[in-house]
Scaffold this motif. Structure first.
Motif, PDB file in Angstrom:
ATOM      1  N   ASN A  73       0.819  -1.216   0.000  1.00  0.00           N
ATOM      2  CA  ASN A  73       0.000   0.000   0.000  1.00  0.00           C
ATOM      3  C   ASN A  73       0.852   1.266   0.000  1.00  0.00           C
ATOM      4  N   GLY A 208      -7.044   1.145  -5.889  1.00  0.00           N
ATOM      5  CA  GLY A 208      -8.257   1.732  -5.305  1.00  0.00           C
ATOM      6  C   GLY A 208      -8.360   3.212  -5.634  1.00  0.00           C
ATOM      7  N   LYS A 209      -8.678   4.001  -4.604  1.00  0.00           N
ATOM      8  CA  LYS A 209      -8.805   5.455  -4.786  1.00  0.00           C
ATOM      9  C   LYS A 209      -7.417   6.109  -4.848  1.00  0.00           C
ATOM     10  N   ASN A 211      -6.225   8.717  -3.550  1.00  0.00           N
ATOM     11  CA  ASN A 211      -5.822   9.590  -2.441  1.00  0.00           C
ATOM     12  C   ASN A 211      -4.688   8.963  -1.637  1.00  0.00           C
ATOM     13  N   TYR A 213      -1.384   9.797   1.493  1.00  0.00           N
ATOM     14  CA  TYR A 213      -0.855  10.680   2.532  1.00  0.00           C
ATOM     15  C   TYR A 213       0.594  10.308   2.791  1.00  0.00           C
ATOM     16  N   THR A 223      -1.340   4.800   0.262  1.00  0.00           N
ATOM     17  CA  THR A 223      -2.731   5.010  -0.155  1.00  0.00           C
ATOM     18  C   THR A 223      -3.620   5.108   1.072  1.00  0.00           C
ATOM     19  N   LYS A 224      -4.577   6.038   1.026  1.00  0.00           N
ATOM     20  CA  LYS A 224      -5.475   6.226   2.178  1.00  0.00           C
ATOM     21  C   LYS A 224      -6.339   5.000   2.400  1.00  0.00           C
ATOM     22  N   ASP A 225      -6.753   4.336   1.308  1.00  0.00           N
ATOM     23  CA  ASP A 225      -7.636   3.174   1.466  1.00  0.00           C
ATOM     24  C   ASP A 225      -6.854   1.867   1.630  1.00  0.00           C
ATOM     25  N   ASN A 226      -5.520   1.988   1.729  1.00  0.00           N
ATOM     26  CA  ASN A 226      -4.649   0.814   1.934  1.00  0.00           C
ATOM     27  C   ASN A 226      -4.656  -0.183   0.777  1.00  0.00           C
ATOM     28  N   GLU A 227      -5.191   0.224  -0.356  1.00  0.00           N
ATOM     29  CA  GLU A 227      -5.118  -0.631  -1.540  1.00  0.00           C
ATOM     30  C   GLU A 227      -3.692  -0.577  -2.089  1.00  0.00           C
TER      31      GLU A 227
END
Ligand code: CO
Length: 255
Positions: A73, A208-209, A211, A213, A223-227
């Motif tokens: 991720n 995923g998304k 986004n 950080y 990745t924010k969604d950990n994908e």
């Protein structure tokens, strides 16, 4: 200011790129379950120094290592550590090398053992996005044509690109103009490509998304969604037949 290289400068960058290709292939064989990311880093640093080269990232804005090793991720800028690789993860290795005053920059995403369908596809799509973008690096095309090629290919396969980081010119410096986003539109998209520009093209693709950080270590982009995320990068000379400096067809094979 965009710096177009001379034939002499390209010769140095070619040599630098061959050393890069050799290193990437050695690293590919080291990626296995149980390996610590700092072991990859130590190997890379010793290899680079043994060739009379210098790591380009170490000390750059205070970056502490030779490689960026970003696991699963993590998108980019992962700092090598005691972390061990595990079966099923994917790992992106990014490296910059200075040789005789010139730099090449490259990245690959590798599988740790066997990985699931999503991760396999993510690697394939990111690799293919880069190959397609490289074919667009010809004089007379526009910078945005490279970006659009990456964006459209990635989106058509259900993945997305990170917006906060971009490709870039490369040569005497690790980062030169122009910035090369992996999306369109943007301000400089109409810029005409010229023969002997040297570009580090680097799709950063997420399952995923888009986004992201930056972690508390101030570097690692996650990745924010950990994908999972994948990253391929090559240093390319703009020419009628674009020349990839950081891959050697004899030793560098598709993922
Ligand atoms: Co780069």
């Amino acid at each position: 200011m965009i710096i177009v290289k001379t034939e002499y400068e390209l010769q140095i960058m070619r040599e630098c790129g061959r050393i890069m290709a050799e290193l990437l292939n050695l690293l590919a064989d080291m990626v296995k379950p149980g390996v610590k990311t700092c072991e990859l880093d130590r190997f890379a640093e010793e290899f680079i120094l043994s060739k009379g080269c210098k790591p380009a990232f170490k000390g750059y804005r205070g970056y502490p290592a030779t490689l960026c090793v970003s696991v699963d991720n993590e998108v980019i800028h992962g700092i090598p550590s005691d972390r061990k690789l595990h079966e099923g993860e994917i790992v992106s290795i990014d490296v910059g090398i200075f040789y005789k005053g010139y730099c090449t920059d490259a990245a690959r995403t590798y599988r740790v053992g066997k990985v699931d369908t999503k991760r396999n596809k993510l690697i394939q799509v990111t690799y293919e996005a880069l190959q397609r973008a490289i074919k667009v690096a010809v004089p007379g095309k526009r910078l945005g044509d490279i970006s659009r090629e990456i964006y459209n290919y990635v989106r058509s396969h259900g993945f997305d690109v990170v917006r906060e980081f971009t490709g870039h010119g490369v040569g005497k410096f690790l980062h030169e103009d122009p910035m090369i986003p992996n999306y369109v539109p943007y301000k400089w998209q109409n810029l005409r490509l010229q023969r002997y520009m040297t570009l580090a093209i680097e799709p950063m693709v997420v399952a995923g998304k888009p986004n992201v950080y930056v972690k508390d270590d101030n570097w690692t982009v996650v990745t924010k969604d950990n994908e999972p995320a994948a990253h391929f990068e090559d240093t390319v000379v703009v020419n009628n037949h674009p020349e990839v400096l950081t891959a050697d067809s004899l030793i560098d094979s598709p993922p």
